[in-house]
Write a protein that holds these residues in place. Structure first.
Motif, PDB file in Angstrom:
ATOM      1  N   SER A 169       5.114 -12.635   7.447  1.00  0.00           N
ATOM      2  CA  SER A 169       6.218 -12.398   8.376  1.00  0.00           C
ATOM      3  C   SER A 169       7.336 -11.613   7.702  1.00  0.00           C
ATOM      4  O   SER A 169       7.936 -10.723   8.314  1.00  0.00           O
ATOM      5  CB  SER A 169       6.771 -13.723   8.905  1.00  0.00           C
ATOM      6  OG  SER A 169       5.789 -14.398   9.629  1.00  0.00           O
ATOM      7  N   PHE A 170       7.632 -11.949   6.465  1.00  0.00           N
ATOM      8  CA  PHE A 170       8.682 -11.249   5.729  1.00  0.00           C
ATOM      9  C   PHE A 170       8.297  -9.787   5.509  1.00  0.00           C
ATOM     10  O   PHE A 170       9.112  -8.887   5.693  1.00  0.00           O
ATOM     11  CB  PHE A 170       8.958 -11.945   4.395  1.00  0.00           C
ATOM     12  CG  PHE A 170      10.051 -11.291   3.611  1.00  0.00           C
ATOM     13  CD1 PHE A 170      11.362 -11.383   4.023  1.00  0.00           C
ATOM     14  CD2 PHE A 170       9.762 -10.570   2.462  1.00  0.00           C
ATOM     15  CE1 PHE A 170      12.377 -10.774   3.310  1.00  0.00           C
ATOM     16  CE2 PHE A 170      10.765  -9.961   1.739  1.00  0.00           C
ATOM     17  CZ  PHE A 170      12.076 -10.069   2.163  1.00  0.00           C
ATOM     18  N   ALA A 171       7.054  -9.552   5.131  1.00  0.00           N
ATOM     19  CA  ALA A 171       6.587  -8.180   4.907  1.00  0.00           C
ATOM     20  C   ALA A 171       6.628  -7.385   6.207  1.00  0.00           C
ATOM     21  O   ALA A 171       7.024  -6.211   6.215  1.00  0.00           O
ATOM     22  CB  ALA A 171       5.171  -8.192   4.336  1.00  0.00           C
ATOM     23  N   VAL A 220      10.257  -6.436   6.909  1.00  0.00           N
ATOM     24  CA  VAL A 220      10.697  -5.328   6.049  1.00  0.00           C
ATOM     25  C   VAL A 220      10.108  -4.009   6.534  1.00  0.00           C
ATOM     26  O   VAL A 220      10.817  -2.991   6.639  1.00  0.00           O
ATOM     27  CB  VAL A 220      10.317  -5.604   4.576  1.00  0.00           C
ATOM     28  CG1 VAL A 220      10.525  -4.369   3.717  1.00  0.00           C
ATOM     29  CG2 VAL A 220      11.112  -6.779   4.040  1.00  0.00           C
ATOM     30  N   LEU A 221       8.837  -3.995   6.859  1.00  0.00           N
ATOM     31  CA  LEU A 221       8.209  -2.774   7.352  1.00  0.00           C
ATOM     32  C   LEU A 221       8.798  -2.335   8.694  1.00  0.00           C
ATOM     33  O   LEU A 221       8.953  -1.135   8.948  1.00  0.00           O
ATOM     34  CB  LEU A 221       6.701  -2.959   7.476  1.00  0.00           C
ATOM     35  CG  LEU A 221       5.940  -3.028   6.154  1.00  0.00           C
ATOM     36  CD1 LEU A 221       4.465  -3.332   6.404  1.00  0.00           C
ATOM     37  CD2 LEU A 221       6.092  -1.736   5.388  1.00  0.00           C
ATOM     38  N   SER A 222       9.146  -3.288   9.550  1.00  0.00           N
ATOM     39  CA  SER A 222       9.761  -2.951  10.836  1.00  0.00           C
ATOM     40  C   SER A 222      11.130  -2.314  10.645  1.00  0.00           C
ATOM     41  O   SER A 222      11.477  -1.351  11.346  1.00  0.00           O
ATOM     42  CB  SER A 222       9.894  -4.202  11.695  1.00  0.00           C
ATOM     43  OG  SER A 222       8.647  -4.739  11.985  1.00  0.00           O
ATOM     44  N   VAL A 223      11.909  -2.828   9.708  1.00  0.00           N
ATOM     45  CA  VAL A 223      13.227  -2.260   9.434  1.00  0.00           C
ATOM     46  C   VAL A 223      13.092  -0.845   8.876  1.00  0.00           C
ATOM     47  O   VAL A 223      13.826   0.066   9.279  1.00  0.00           O
ATOM     48  CB  VAL A 223      14.023  -3.171   8.477  1.00  0.00           C
ATOM     49  CG1 VAL A 223      15.265  -2.487   7.959  1.00  0.00           C
ATOM     50  CG2 VAL A 223      14.377  -4.473   9.175  1.00  0.00           C
ATOM     51  N   ILE A 224      12.148  -0.636   7.984  1.00  0.00           N
ATOM     52  CA  ILE A 224      11.929   0.691   7.410  1.00  0.00           C
ATOM     53  C   ILE A 224      11.469   1.669   8.494  1.00  0.00           C
ATOM     54  O   ILE A 224      11.946   2.807   8.567  1.00  0.00           O
ATOM     55  CB  ILE A 224      10.916   0.626   6.246  1.00  0.00           C
ATOM     56  CG1 ILE A 224      11.531  -0.128   5.062  1.00  0.00           C
ATOM     57  CG2 ILE A 224      10.464   2.018   5.827  1.00  0.00           C
ATOM     58  CD1 ILE A 224      10.550  -0.448   3.961  1.00  0.00           C
ATOM     59  N   ALA A 225      10.572   1.230   9.368  1.00  0.00           N
ATOM     60  CA  ALA A 225      10.095   2.091  10.446  1.00  0.00           C
ATOM     61  C   ALA A 225      11.218   2.421  11.425  1.00  0.00           C
ATOM     62  O   ALA A 225      11.335   3.563  11.887  1.00  0.00           O
ATOM     63  CB  ALA A 225       8.932   1.427  11.175  1.00  0.00           C
ATOM     64  N   ALA A 226      12.059   1.445  11.747  1.00  0.00           N
ATOM     65  CA  ALA A 226      13.177   1.689  12.656  1.00  0.00           C
ATOM     66  C   ALA A 226      14.169   2.670  12.045  1.00  0.00           C
ATOM     67  O   ALA A 226      14.699   3.547  12.740  1.00  0.00           O
ATOM     68  CB  ALA A 226      13.865   0.371  13.008  1.00  0.00           C
ATOM     69  N   ALA A 227      14.426   2.544  10.752  1.00  0.00           N
ATOM     70  CA  ALA A 227      15.336   3.478  10.078  1.00  0.00           C
ATOM     71  C   ALA A 227      14.749   4.885  10.071  1.00  0.00           C
ATOM     72  O   ALA A 227      15.465   5.863  10.327  1.00  0.00           O
ATOM     73  CB  ALA A 227      15.610   2.997   8.661  1.00  0.00           C
TER      74      ALA A 227
END
Length: 57
Positions: A5-7, A10-17
């Motif tokens: 879930s944590f990974a 993190v990947l969702s935040v990077i993709a959104a950015a």
């Protein structure tokens, strides 16, 4: 919080950015900024506290 879930978070935040940076470079700040504000307000509304209801239907 499980590692998966944590990974994913993190990947969702990077993709959104990355998507935000791409959209700003493609369409400009004046087009993307209102959309970001709208998404932030919808997210805030979706995470708002809902009072508990003990009434029986």
């Amino acid at each position: 919080m499980p590692v998966t879930s944590f990974a994913l978070l993190v990947l969702s935040v990077i993709a959104a950015a990355a998507l935000t940076i791409w959209a700003m470079s493609a369409w400009g700040m004046l087009t993307v900024l209102p959309l970001l504000l709208f998404v932030a307000l919808v997210a805030r509304w979706a995470m708002a506290h809902v009072p508990h209801d003990d009434n029986h239907a």
